[in-house]
Design an enzyme around this catalytic site. Structure first.
Site, PDB file in Angstrom:
ATOM      1  N   TYR A  82      -2.413   0.257  10.516  1.00 24.31           N
ATOM      2  CA  TYR A  82      -2.358  -0.266   9.143  1.00 24.31           C
ATOM      3  C   TYR A  82      -0.992  -0.009   8.539  1.00 24.31           C
ATOM      4  CZ  TYR A  82      -3.627  -0.957   4.215  1.00 24.31           C
ATOM      5  OH  TYR A  82      -3.688  -1.375   2.902  1.00 24.31           O
TER       6      TYR A  82
ATOM      7  N   SER B 121       0.858  -1.182   0.000  1.00 20.66           N
ATOM      8  CA  SER B 121       0.000   0.000   0.000  1.00 20.66           C
ATOM      9  C   SER B 121       0.889   1.224   0.000  1.00 20.66           C
ATOM     10  CB  SER B 121      -0.887   0.003   1.250  1.00 20.66           C
ATOM     11  OG  SER B 121      -1.506   1.254   1.441  1.00 20.66           O
TER      12      SER B 121
END
Length: 226
Positions: free
Chosen positions: A139, A126
């Site tokens: 995250y 990501s």
């Protein structure tokens, strides 16, 4: 024909990738089970593999008798936004278990077969694995750790011919992104984000790239408005 295992195959980038590879790769599609996974397997001719990514201690038994695996695409992931001051250890433990520990253990168990095939391992990371913003601590930490896992694995396995790639997508039009936008109190506008099929084609290129090249890190960002 290579055999490619995809985690988180039931939707989003995973199902788009399964469709992109259908007919050119034998597919093993993992998920928590259910109608969506079964329907996708019927559509693309894949084999379902049910895995609970929160329980890596069950992987070895689940993989018993799996057979040949050439490539592994670690696509599954979870996200829960929140400030460090607000998120308890349960969120951190769950996020790290699914996003980091599960890929590490699955890689460990599948690596002997991937070595034999001189295959490719892809980590769908990501943009948060490169830069951490407020509210994204748990995250981003899991994705920074995933980058470290991929970098170490690449260095360890290069001489044996295993290729390792990290893909860093920006915001992509998936159900996960819909959830994120709700948590941000913002409108979900899929046309503003990357189409999952674009990511699927990118990953397919990585898997099918000629053997004289290793694509180590690929960053994909949403394009300009049409």
């Amino acid at each position: 024909m290579p055999t490619t295992l995809i985690t988180g195959a039931s939707g989003g980038i995973g199902s788009a990738l399964a469709r992109a590879l259908a007919g050119t790769h034998d597919l093993i599609l993992t998920g928590r089970g259910g109608a969506a996974l079964d329907a996708l397997c019927a559509e693309v001719g894949g084999r379902p593999l049910r895995l609970d990514l929160t329980r890596p201690e069950t992987f070895e038994e689940a993989l018993a008798g799996l057979g040949r695996v050439s490539n592994v695409v670690h696509n599954a992931g979870v996200v829960e936004l929140g400030a460090v001051a607000e998120q308890g250890h349960a969120v951190w433990t769950h996020t790290l278990a699914v996003n980091t520990v599960a890929p590490a253990e699955l890689t460990r168990l599948l690596l002997p077969g991937v070595r034999q095939e001189r295959g490719t391992i892809v980590f769908v990371n990501s943009g948060a694995g490169l830069s951490a913003n407020a509210g994204w601590g748990s995250y981003a930490a899991s994705k920074f750790a995933l980058k470290a896992l991929a970098d170490a694995l690449r260095a360890e396995e290069a001489e044996g011919g295993v290729r390792v790639t990290s893909v860093y997508p920006g915001r992509t039009a998936t159900e996960m992104q819909r959830k994120v936008r709700v948590q941000e109190g913002a409108t979900y506008t899929p046309e503003a984000f990357i189409d999952p099929q674009t990511l699927a084609r990118t990953i397919a290129f990585v898997l099918n790239a000629p053997r004289d090249a290793t694509l180590t890190d690929i960053t994909v960002r949403p394009g300009p408005p049409a």
